[in-house]
Design a protein around this motif. Structure first.
Motif, PDB file in Angstrom:
ATOM      1  N   THR A 228      -1.570   6.300  -4.411  1.00 54.79           N
ATOM      2  CA  THR A 228      -0.915   5.344  -4.938  1.00 54.79           C
ATOM      3  C   THR A 228      -0.003   4.295  -3.976  1.00 54.79           C
ATOM      4  N   ALA A 229      -0.125   3.106  -4.043  1.00 48.91           N
ATOM      5  CA  ALA A 229       0.574   2.244  -3.177  1.00 48.91           C
ATOM      6  C   ALA A 229       1.957   2.185  -3.274  1.00 48.91           C
ATOM      7  N   PRO A 230       2.758   1.954  -2.174  1.00 48.76           N
ATOM      8  CA  PRO A 230       4.489   1.971  -2.349  1.00 48.76           C
ATOM      9  C   PRO A 230       4.766   1.378  -3.500  1.00 48.76           C
ATOM     10  N   SER A 231       4.237  -0.035  -3.981  1.00 48.99           N
ATOM     11  CA  SER A 231       5.224  -0.584  -4.869  1.00 48.99           C
ATOM     12  C   SER A 231       4.744  -0.217  -6.394  1.00 48.99           C
ATOM     13  N   VAL A 232       3.668   0.534  -6.607  1.00 48.25           N
ATOM     14  CA  VAL A 232       3.167   0.701  -7.911  1.00 48.25           C
ATOM     15  C   VAL A 232       4.374   1.558  -8.742  1.00 48.25           C
ATOM     16  N   SER A 270      -0.341   7.041   4.601  1.00 47.07           N
ATOM     17  CA  SER A 270      -1.260   6.300   5.344  1.00 47.07           C
ATOM     18  C   SER A 270      -0.309   4.977   5.775  1.00 47.07           C
ATOM     19  N   ALA A 271       0.562   4.666   5.279  1.00 48.33           N
ATOM     20  CA  ALA A 271       1.479   3.465   5.838  1.00 48.33           C
ATOM     21  C   ALA A 271       2.121   4.127   6.902  1.00 48.33           C
ATOM     22  N   ASP A 272       2.535   5.313   6.909  1.00 44.52           N
ATOM     23  CA  ASP A 272       3.025   5.838   8.094  1.00 44.52           C
ATOM     24  C   ASP A 272       2.136   5.933   9.341  1.00 44.52           C
ATOM     25  N   SER A 322      -6.110  -1.226   6.648  1.00 43.63           N
ATOM     26  CA  SER A 322      -4.747  -1.177   5.821  1.00 43.63           C
ATOM     27  C   SER A 322      -4.776   0.205   5.760  1.00 43.63           C
ATOM     28  N   PRO A 323      -3.414   0.457   5.085  1.00 41.11           N
ATOM     29  CA  PRO A 323      -3.156   1.934   4.842  1.00 41.11           C
ATOM     30  C   PRO A 323      -4.002   2.515   3.588  1.00 41.11           C
ATOM     31  N   GLN A 324      -4.526   1.692   2.505  1.00 45.50           N
ATOM     32  CA  GLN A 324      -5.275   1.941   1.876  1.00 45.50           C
ATOM     33  C   GLN A 324      -6.575   2.527   2.426  1.00 45.50           C
ATOM     34  N   GLN A 325      -7.050   1.767   3.527  1.00 43.78           N
ATOM     35  CA  GLN A 325      -8.243   2.096   4.084  1.00 43.78           C
ATOM     36  C   GLN A 325      -8.311   3.336   4.968  1.00 43.78           C
ATOM     37  N   ILE A 351      -4.743   3.283  -6.571  1.00 35.33           N
ATOM     38  CA  ILE A 351      -3.888   2.806  -7.320  1.00 35.33           C
ATOM     39  C   ILE A 351      -3.091   1.413  -6.679  1.00 35.33           C
ATOM     40  N   MET A 352      -3.360   0.410  -6.938  1.00 36.42           N
ATOM     41  CA  MET A 352      -2.850  -0.971  -6.062  1.00 36.42           C
ATOM     42  C   MET A 352      -2.065  -1.730  -7.083  1.00 36.42           C
ATOM     43  N   PRO A 353      -0.908  -2.472  -6.211  1.00 32.59           N
ATOM     44  CA  PRO A 353      -0.529  -3.560  -7.147  1.00 32.59           C
ATOM     45  C   PRO A 353      -1.282  -4.927  -6.866  1.00 32.59           C
ATOM     46  N   CYS A 354      -2.579  -4.710  -6.283  1.00 33.88           N
ATOM     47  CA  CYS A 354      -3.006  -5.780  -5.703  1.00 33.88           C
ATOM     48  C   CYS A 354      -4.427  -5.660  -6.410  1.00 33.88           C
ATOM     49  N   PHE A 416       6.917  -0.594   2.698  1.00 33.49           N
ATOM     50  CA  PHE A 416       5.819  -1.411   3.110  1.00 33.49           C
ATOM     51  C   PHE A 416       5.652  -2.238   1.826  1.00 33.49           C
ATOM     52  N   GLY A 417       6.061  -1.953   0.781  1.00 32.87           N
ATOM     53  CA  GLY A 417       5.680  -2.775  -0.401  1.00 32.87           C
ATOM     54  C   GLY A 417       6.427  -3.975  -0.609  1.00 32.87           C
ATOM     55  N   ALA A 418       7.594  -4.205   0.160  1.00 30.10           N
ATOM     56  CA  ALA A 418       8.334  -5.311  -0.070  1.00 30.10           C
ATOM     57  C   ALA A 418       8.150  -6.257   1.343  1.00 30.10           C
ATOM     58  N   GLY A 421       9.083  -5.225   4.960  1.00 34.89           N
ATOM     59  CA  GLY A 421       9.049  -3.666   5.103  1.00 34.89           C
ATOM     60  C   GLY A 421       8.104  -3.021   6.175  1.00 34.89           C
ATOM     61  N   VAL A 422       6.826  -3.872   6.387  1.00 36.77           N
ATOM     62  CA  VAL A 422       5.953  -3.217   7.573  1.00 36.77           C
ATOM     63  C   VAL A 422       6.666  -3.511   8.833  1.00 36.77           C
ATOM     64  N   MET A 423       7.157  -4.976   8.994  1.00 35.54           N
ATOM     65  CA  MET A 423       7.961  -5.228  10.145  1.00 35.54           C
ATOM     66  C   MET A 423       8.928  -4.292  10.470  1.00 35.54           C
ATOM     67  N   ILE A 495       2.636 -10.556   7.531  1.00 37.54           N
ATOM     68  CA  ILE A 495       2.124 -11.472   6.508  1.00 37.54           C
ATOM     69  C   ILE A 495       1.605 -10.898   5.461  1.00 37.54           C
ATOM     70  N   MET A 496       2.383 -11.027   4.328  1.00 35.26           N
ATOM     71  CA  MET A 496       1.767 -10.457   3.038  1.00 35.26           C
ATOM     72  C   MET A 496       1.395 -11.673   2.273  1.00 35.26           C
ATOM     73  N   GLY A 497       0.134 -11.364   1.479  1.00 35.86           N
ATOM     74  CA  GLY A 497      -0.131 -12.575   0.823  1.00 35.86           C
ATOM     75  C   GLY A 497       0.521 -13.034  -0.447  1.00 35.86           C
ATOM     76  N   GLY A 501       5.860 -10.185  -1.326  1.00 37.09           N
ATOM     77  CA  GLY A 501       5.176  -8.689  -0.758  1.00 37.09           C
ATOM     78  C   GLY A 501       4.311  -8.164  -2.411  1.00 37.09           C
ATOM     79  N   CYS A 502       4.059  -6.545  -1.820  1.00 36.66           N
ATOM     80  CA  CYS A 502       3.386  -6.232  -2.836  1.00 36.66           C
ATOM     81  C   CYS A 502       3.921  -5.845  -4.178  1.00 36.66           C
ATOM     82  N   VAL A 503       5.384  -5.619  -4.009  1.00 34.37           N
ATOM     83  CA  VAL A 503       5.913  -5.751  -5.234  1.00 34.37           C
ATOM     84  C   VAL A 503       5.573  -6.739  -6.329  1.00 34.37           C
TER      85      VAL A 503
HETATM   86 FE1  HC0 Z   1       0.598  -2.817  -0.376  1.00 39.46          FE
HETATM   87 FE2  HC0 Z   1       0.141  -1.742   1.514  1.00 39.46          FE
HETATM   88  S1  HC0 Z   1       2.233  -2.049   1.206  1.00 39.46           S
HETATM   89  S2  HC0 Z   1      -0.793  -3.756   1.257  1.00 39.46           S
HETATM   90  O1  HC0 Z   1       1.643  -4.215  -0.228  1.00 39.46           O
HETATM   91  O2  HC0 Z   1       0.470  -2.258   4.350  1.00 39.46           O
HETATM   92  O3  HC0 Z   1      -1.615  -3.614  -2.261  1.00 39.46           O
HETATM   93  O4  HC0 Z   1       2.527  -1.456  -2.355  1.00 39.46           O
HETATM   94  O5  HC0 Z   1      -0.612  -0.296  -0.534  1.00 39.46           O
HETATM   95  O6  HC0 Z   1      -2.956  -1.027   1.838  1.00 39.46           O
HETATM   96  O7  HC0 Z   1       1.078   1.034   2.230  1.00 39.46           O
HETATM   97  C1  HC0 Z   1      -0.572  -3.432  -1.730  1.00 39.46           C
HETATM   98  C2  HC0 Z   1       1.752  -2.230  -1.902  1.00 39.46           C
HETATM   99  C3  HC0 Z   1      -0.405  -1.281  -0.195  1.00 39.46           C
HETATM  100  C4  HC0 Z   1      -1.673  -1.068   1.919  1.00 39.46           C
HETATM  101  C5  HC0 Z   1       0.455   0.008   2.060  1.00 39.46           C
HETATM  102  C6  HC0 Z   1       0.132  -1.981   3.461  1.00 39.46           C
END
Ligand code: HC0
Length: 573
Positions: A228-232, A270-272, A322-325, A351-354, A416-418, A421-423, A495-497, A501-503
């Protein structure tokens, strides 16, 4: 302030306010449908029409107040006018509401109910011919449900700076589509899903993989794991009537277990791992004259945007997956070996907010073990649907933990989800690695907050490290143009799309326009992540014990050959 009369009451509001805003100060909510503050202020739907100065009609969402203005918001003729407006919209709308993905949280449906529309066939006649566009990897466009509010086109063009959809034809024939009627999948759409997030009806929705995931869970030959991604955790609760900004991490883990996943893991782990690799890459580039600025590559909407719109800057992108991958690659190698399971027998679900994550799993070079790193990516909304379909009473669940070892994370991983945060996470590790000294203060507050572009300079060892953070692709474009023109000389950029950010990702729960217009959703959701970080016993990625063990027993060191094979990728120009 200016004082006006609303429904006979004196109301004082700041000069420059619209009637809609002034009414809100008096706790009178005027209905809206197309209006999105600062993004779509075009008064197209006319639902917010009010009477001014004795009977003239005005669109309250754009009409500025002036001294002595008298407004009526709720007369019998206004109620009739709004009902007619809704009936006309319904006359050109696919009304198969029962089976619609938005049934229950459709803004059109809600307004019809609130305003007392008691039948849906008042003005039936011709319908605008419509298309079902399933050409994109991540989403479906169903124009039979489109009400031409133009929220989607506004967010695509004005916020993301892309503009791959817009109104075609004129008058009754008007429909939202791409240039030359191309399918979305053939355009330079980057899959961010911000159009879905703002759509009031069921016209735009993610391409669902719920059935495939449920089938894998039901297959005894498959070992099905989930991340599950950080911001879910910061938004899933909204689907179950929790207030915006409620952390439901424990209930989410419990629900996933009850859905039947064999292991419940966390992308924070995996973000770590990403930080270990990316901080290493940054230091390498700084020390050995590599391409700078280094730009983060974990947001797939951003990566695709870079490939389409700034192809000369793909060398700047971090080679880190990416952390997902990264999670997927480690799950089907390290974890598979530990468990004695063949990689092809593991089904890896995220499970992603994306919505762009659905596109990312199918990119080239995302199959380190000869099979896809991640098999299915579901949005936060799809997870909520699965939970409801399975009859799980989410609100009554106990809080449960993630499984070890791929569920262990540091505070750096969760932020990471805000945006920023990655920076911040990378700086915690890069600074300690470069200086060899423990940081006195872990909070890099300059890069926090929801501004579109943030900049900071940090003195690290004998170097001034200049960093920048952008979220939302319109902001990314502005920042990159500064870099290209030589106006700015950063070392490291995040840069976050999606804006915030992902939130605020395109796969998060959809909040109706009036909530979006009056609530700082991004800040409330981001607070969940920063609070979790502040309370975490371990707040630096390089101190995560599960990450240390992964390197000690399997990967060797960050940037090792094995790490490169599993965790890094390349880009298309
Ligand atoms: Fe994100 Fe991610 S922080 S892109 O925003 O880096 O979707 O929440 O899962 O992969 O960890 C989204 C959120 C992630 C990835 C992480 C990054």
């Amino acid at each position: 302030n200016i004082t006006i009369k609303i429904n006979g009451m004196d109301v004082s509001a700041p000069a420059g306010s619209t009637i809609l805003e002034a009414a809100r100060l008096a706790h009178v909510e005027i209905p809206t449908l197309c209006f999105l503050k600062d993004t779509n202020e075009i008064a197209a739907c006319r639902l917010c029409t009010v009477e001014i100065n004795g009977g003239r009609l005005a669109a309250s969402c754009v009409y500025p107040i002036n001294p002595g203005l008298e407004v009526k918001t709720n007369t019998p003729s206004l109620r009739e006018y709004r009902k007619k407006t809704l009936q006309l919209i319904l006359s050109n709308h696919d009304r198969s509401c029962l089976s619609c993905v938005r049934s229950g949280d459709c803004e059109l449906q809600t307004l019809c109910k609130e305003l007392g529309v008691d039948a849906d066939d008042y003005f039936d006649g011709d319908k605008t011919p419509s298309i079902l566009d399933e050409s994109a990897a991540h989403m479906v466009r169903d124009n039979s449900k489109c009400i031409l509010c133009r929220r989607c086109t506004a967010v695509c063009e004005k916020v993301q700076g892309i503009g791959v959809i817009g109104p075609n034809e004129r008058g009754f024939a008007t429909f939202i589509g791409s240039a030359f009627d191309m399918g979305l999948g053939e355009t330079s759409c980057v899959s961010c899903g911000q159009c879905i997030a703002v759509c009031p009806t069921g016209a735009l929705y993610e391409k669902s993989s719920i059935d495939e995931v449920a089938a894998a869970i039901a297959d005894p030959a498959k070992h099905v794991i989930v991340q599950t991604a950080p911001s879910v955790r910061a938004a899933l609760g909204e689907e179950f009537d929790y207030p915006i900004g409620t952390n439901v991490e424990g209930k989410m883990a419990a629900a996933l277990r009850r859905l039947g996943f064999d292991k419940v893991f966390d992308t924070n782990f995996s973000a770590d791992l990403t930080i270990m690799e990316e901080a290493h890459e940054f230091i390498e580039r700084v020390q050995h004259g590599g391409v700078l600025p280094l730009i983060t590559s974990c947001s797939p909407g951003w990566v695709k945007y870079c490939e389409h719109y700034f192809p000369d800057m793909t060398e700047n992108l971090s080679s880190c997956k990416s952390p997902q991958q990264m999670f997927g690659a480690i799950a089907k190698s390290y974890y598979a070996e530990k468990m004695g399971i063949k990689p092809e027998d593991i089904v890896s679900v995220s499970i992603m907010p994306c919505t762009a994550k659905k596109f990312e799993i199918g990119r080239d070079d995302q199959d380190a073990n000869g099979v896809a790193d991640v098999d299915y990516s579901l949005t936060t909304r799809e997870l909520a649907r699965m939970i409801k379909q399975a009859g799980i009473r989410f609100n009554n669940l106990p809080d449960e933990d993630f499984d070890a070892p791929l569920g262990i994370y540091s505070g750096a991983g969760v932020i990471f989800g805000a945006t920023g945060g990655v920076m911040e996470a990378a700086l915690r590790t890069a600074v300690e690695t470069l200086t060899g000294e423990e940081l006195q203060k872990l909070d890099f507050t300059d890069v926090r907050g929801t501004e579109g572009i943030k900049e900071a300079t940090y003195h690290v060892g004998d170097m001034d490290v200049k960093v920048a953070v952008a979220s939302g692709l319109g902001n990314a474009r502005d920042l990159l143009n500064k870099v290209k023109s030589g106006e700015a000389d950063y070392h490291f950029i995040e840069i976050m799309g999606c804006p915030g950010g992902c939130v605020n990702g395109g796969g998060q729960p959809q909040q109706p326009g009036y909530v979006r217009n009056t609530t700082d959703i991004r800040t409330l959701r981001a607070k969940v992540l920063y609070d979790t970080d502040a309370a975490a016993p371990i707040r630096k990625s390089h101190e995560n014990p599960a990450i240390k063990e992964l390197y000690d027993t399997y990967l060797g060191a960050p940037g090792s050959e094995k790490a490169h094979h599993l965790l890094h990728t390349s880009y298309v120009k």
